[in-house]
Design a protein around this motif. Structure first.
Motif, PDB file in Angstrom:
ATOM      1  N   ASP A  64       0.843  -1.184   0.000  1.00 22.07           N
ATOM      2  CA  ASP A  64       0.000   0.000   0.000  1.00 22.07           C
ATOM      3  C   ASP A  64       0.883   1.240   0.000  1.00 22.07           C
ATOM      4  N   HIS A  65       1.076   1.825  -1.180  1.00 21.13           N
ATOM      5  CA  HIS A  65       1.933   3.007  -1.262  1.00 21.13           C
ATOM      6  C   HIS A  65       1.379   4.160  -0.444  1.00 21.13           C
ATOM      7  N   GLY A  66       0.064   4.369  -0.516  1.00 22.98           N
ATOM      8  CA  GLY A  66      -0.521   5.512   0.162  1.00 22.98           C
ATOM      9  C   GLY A  66      -0.261   5.516   1.651  1.00 22.98           C
ATOM     10  N   VAL A  67      -0.233   4.334   2.263  1.00 23.12           N
ATOM     11  CA  VAL A  67      -0.038   4.222   3.708  1.00 23.12           C
ATOM     12  C   VAL A  67       1.411   3.919   4.069  1.00 23.12           C
ATOM     13  N   ALA A 109       7.768   7.578   3.825  1.00 21.78           N
ATOM     14  CA  ALA A 109       9.208   7.442   3.622  1.00 21.78           C
ATOM     15  C   ALA A 109       9.810   8.694   2.994  1.00 21.78           C
ATOM     16  N   HIS A 110       8.964   9.552   2.438  1.00 23.24           N
ATOM     17  CA  HIS A 110       9.440  10.811   1.838  1.00 23.24           C
ATOM     18  C   HIS A 110       8.858  12.012   2.574  1.00 23.24           C
ATOM     19  N   GLY A 111       8.469  11.797   3.820  1.00 23.92           N
ATOM     20  CA  GLY A 111       7.954  12.888   4.629  1.00 23.92           C
ATOM     21  C   GLY A 111       6.547  13.318   4.288  1.00 23.92           C
ATOM     22  N   PRO A 128      10.355   1.458   0.970  1.00 15.57           N
ATOM     23  CA  PRO A 128       9.996   2.328  -0.148  1.00 15.57           C
ATOM     24  C   PRO A 128      10.854   3.572  -0.182  1.00 15.57           C
ATOM     25  N   ARG A 129      11.140   4.050  -1.385  1.00 13.19           N
ATOM     26  CA  ARG A 129      11.891   5.295  -1.504  1.00 13.19           C
ATOM     27  C   ARG A 129      11.402   6.080  -2.712  1.00 13.19           C
ATOM     28  N   TRP A 130      11.337   7.366  -2.527  1.00 17.40           N
ATOM     29  CA  TRP A 130      11.035   8.283  -3.619  1.00 17.40           C
ATOM     30  C   TRP A 130      12.256   8.361  -4.517  1.00 17.40           C
ATOM     31  N   GLU A 131      12.048   8.233  -5.819  1.00 21.29           N
ATOM     32  CA  GLU A 131      13.151   8.304  -6.773  1.00 21.29           C
ATOM     33  C   GLU A 131      13.236   9.682  -7.426  1.00 21.29           C
ATOM     34  N   LEU A 132      12.110  10.190  -7.917  1.00 14.22           N
ATOM     35  CA  LEU A 132      12.104  11.493  -8.576  1.00 14.22           C
ATOM     36  C   LEU A 132      10.671  11.929  -8.826  1.00 14.22           C
ATOM     37  N   THR A 133      10.499  13.209  -9.058  1.00 12.21           N
ATOM     38  CA  THR A 133       9.242  13.760  -9.554  1.00 12.21           C
ATOM     39  C   THR A 133       9.463  14.158 -11.001  1.00 12.21           C
ATOM     40  N   VAL A 134       8.619  13.663 -11.879  1.00 10.86           N
ATOM     41  CA  VAL A 134       8.826  13.823 -13.314  1.00 10.86           C
ATOM     42  C   VAL A 134       8.774  15.296 -13.710  1.00 10.86           C
ATOM     43  N   LYS A 135       9.753  15.704 -14.510  1.00 10.92           N
ATOM     44  CA  LYS A 135       9.781  17.056 -15.069  1.00 10.92           C
ATOM     45  C   LYS A 135       9.311  16.986 -16.517  1.00 10.92           C
TER      46      LYS A 135
END
Length: 659
Positions: free
Chosen positions: A254-257, A262-264, A334-341
């Motif tokens: 469950d990404h939402g929870v 993990a990314h604040g 889980p880890r945030w990799e990037l926000t798409v530009k």
């Protein structure tokens, strides 16, 4: 049953009636298309999937059943138009020979293998397995396709006017059901169904079913060859489901929870809203009523790479990943990799990786569903981009990936941003357009709308075939913008062979290539094999009494990078030394060992190895210390140990030679 067929009927007004009035022309086009498109899926005596086979999903088209008997006066033909269950929603193309050098032309392929909407409904996401049958590698994989709402949601109620046709509905109504061809309900399917197409016989069967999906369907599929399992993103709940090779649901992430914190970010639980096609609030033309989970937790694309599952979230697309543990379960990291530009905040509906470490992302425009079947997604602004890792990582940037991606020109219309949301990598093609399977990931294949339609180049394009092409573009991966603008350095394949529909949007879906690349190690892709031996104190660092080495090794994973072999060490400070950083040096003559000076808490320690022969055991000297002690200057305590690493028998130079 007879009827008038087309990939859509444009409007409720005169344009529609003119199209029907000239139906002989439409039927002539359909007849000519039969030279390009094969028959429906049947059991085959020989295999249907070969190295380089390209599977594509798309909208099957429409039909007015028994149209030759006429319609009553005042009846709008659009109300009597239904999904054509006899036409294909999945095709497997032989793109071995493209007929010559790339010049922006349409490629005439052999008739593809087809699976009809009557068999599987409408599908988007695709995946191949590893071709292991009864425990023995066969070299022929099976293909999997997942139910989708990305080609619209169509509902009907029982026949009320005795014309032999159900009543098509725009809004939710009592007794409403999904239209035939929507989810393969005739074959026992539904919005959570994953279908299996046997790569040898072509037989279609129901593989898995996610019963929590009320109608939004599945975002995409991924296969993990290391653990022989699948992952499917559920657009209804936002969950990523893990499915074993037999089609059994094992567990979910469950990404939402579990991911967002993990990314604040604050956790977001599913709102529990379902698609209710019998409720008055449901509107076939308003995706906001379809029961999609909230945007902040809506997972679209999934892709397994380097021991992690990468996935995209939301319209303002973020790319995340979560580790896959040695037993195949979600590792809980889980880890945030990037926000798409990108210029538009469009969902990334597909992710692919090549052997050089590039990550490819395909955008798809916002979901739509025109009542006349003409548009399922906003088209003309979707981008196809690629990222790569910073090497070395720039500590001043939040992401480990470069900040600004490279972009590919997709299609000829102004702006060259015709992405329909599917992307994969293909082998290389030689100068004459013949497949070269010795080079693994040298061609980008992506889906798109109106790919050859631009009046400015009409005369030049006309020599290469029809202009209204909705299908796949094939481009050498090196041709990032500004190269290949406009894309005369690409080849094009049409999905269904009908070219009378220049204005449709979102009718093409995903693409997946069967690309076995045995013996080749991709950059940042986990390498099987290898390991480690028990660590020991080096001769120049006498052990304190009979104590074991001060650091224990819990796990080692190996990857290829542009610099060579990389080992990621998971260490355990069982002696309570309090270290948080390492330095490394080689204790094997002729072998180079380096490691970054900094370490991110909670992540493995990284060691790069060069100059060894694959399969060798390399002795790595480690100094385990506290960074705070080092920062004080002067002498600081350091626990020394030697770790023998058994390297995999894989040459990390192979991808470099493929360039």
């Amino acid at each position: 049953m007879s009827g008038v067929r087309g990939s859509f009927l444009r409007s409720r007004g005169g344009r529609l009636r003119r199209a029907i009035a000239t139906s002989s022309g439409i039927l002539a086009l359909a007849l000519s298309a039969g030279l390009w498109i094969g028959g429906a899926a049947q059991a085959q005596e020989t295999q249907i999937i070969y190295p380089g086979s390209m599977a594509v999903t798309g909208f099957p088209g429409t039909i007015i059943p028994d149209f030759d008997q006429g319609l009553p006066p005042g009846v709008d033909p659009v109300d009597e138009t239904f999904i054509d269950t006899s036409r294909a929603s999945l095709r497997v193309f032989d793109v071995t020979h493209l007929g010559g050098p790339a010049s922006g032309q349409l490629v005439f392929t052999p008739p593809p293998f087809e699976v009809t909407a009557g068999q599987i409904g409408e599908v988007f996401g695709l995946a191949y397995d590893d071709g292991v049958r009864d425990g023995v590698p066969s070299g022929v994989p099976n293909l999997y396709a997942a139910a989708t709402s990305l080609h619209g949601i169509e509902i009907v109620t029982p026949d009320a006017d005795n014309d032999g046709r159900p009543e098509r509905q725009r809004r939710g109504a009592a007794g409403a059901v999904f239209m035939d061809g929507q989810f393969g309900t005739e074959n026992g399917g539904g919005p959570g169904t994953i279908w299996k197409i046997d790569g040898i016989t072509g037989a279609v069967s129901k593989f898995a079913y996610i019963d929590t999906d009320s109608g939004p369907g599945i975002g995409n599929l991924a296969f993990d060859p290391a653990h022989r399992e699948f992952f499917a993103s559920d657009l209804d709940t936002g969950l990523i489901h893990r499915i074993d090779i037999e089609g059994n649901l094992i567990d979910s992430f469950d990404h939402g929870v579990a991911g967002r914190p993990a990314h604040g970010l604050s956790p977001v639980a599913d709102d529990g809203v379902l698609m209710d096609i019998q409720g008055a609030a449901f509107d076939t033309e308003d995706p906001e009523t379809w029961g999609y989970t909230q945007d902040a937790r809506r997972v679209w694309a999934v892709s397994y790479h380097g021991g992690r599952l990468y996935y995209s979230v939301g319209e303002k697309a973020e790319i995340w990943s979560v580790g896959i543990a040695s037993d195949g379960s979600f590792a809980g990291d889980p880890r945030w990799e990037l926000t798409v530009k990108a210029d538009q905040d469009y969902a990334v509906t597909d992710i692919a990786f090549d052997n050089k470490g590039f990550m490819y992302l395909a955008q798809r425009g916002p979901v739509e569903n025109r009542y006349d079947y003409s548009r399922f997604a906003s088209s003309g602004k979707g981008e196809l981009i690629r990222y790569w890792r910073e090497d070395p990582d720039d500590p001043a940037t939040e992401s480990a990936w470069v900040e600004v991606p490279e972009e590919y020109a997709v299609g000829f219309p102004q702006g060259n941003r015709q992405s329909a949301g599917g992307v994969d990598l293909q082998y290389r093609y030689d100068a004459e357009g013949n497949l070269d399977t010795s080079v693994c990931t040298d061609t980008v294949v992506n889906t798109g709308d109106k790919l050859r339609d631009n009046p400015e180049f009409a005369e030049r394009l006309a020599a290469g075939g029809p202009l209204a092409v909705h299908g796949v573009q094939l481009t050498p991966s090196a041709l990032v913008e500004p190269a290949n603008v406009p894309p005369f350095g690409s080849w094009f394949v049409d999905f269904d062979g009908y070219f009378e529909d220049p204005d449709v949007q979102g009718h093409v879906g995903d693409v997946r290539v069967w690309r076995p690349c045995e013996g080749r190690a991709g950059y940042y892709e986990e390498i099987p094999g290898g390991g480690y031996l028990p660590p020991f104190y080096p001769p120049d660092f006498p052990p304190p009494g009979n104590l074991p080495p001060c650091v224990d090794v819990e796990d080692v994973h190996y990857y290829c990078t542009p610099r060579g072999l990389r080992a990621e060490l998971t260490l355990h400070d069982h002696a309570g030394f309090g270290g948080d950083s390492i330095k490394a040096q080689s204790r094997t003559p002729g072998v180079g060992v380096t490691t970054p000076m900094s370490h991110v808490p909670g992540k493995p320690y990284t060691v790069d190895i060069t100059g060894h022969d694959p399969g060798d055991t390399v002795n790595v000297g480690l100094c385990f210390y506290r960074k705070s002690d080092q920062d004080k200057g002067g002498y600081y305590p350091c626990c020394k140990m030697t770790l023998p690493l058994r390297t995999p028998a894989v040459d990390c130079e192979a991808p470099r030679r493929e360039r």
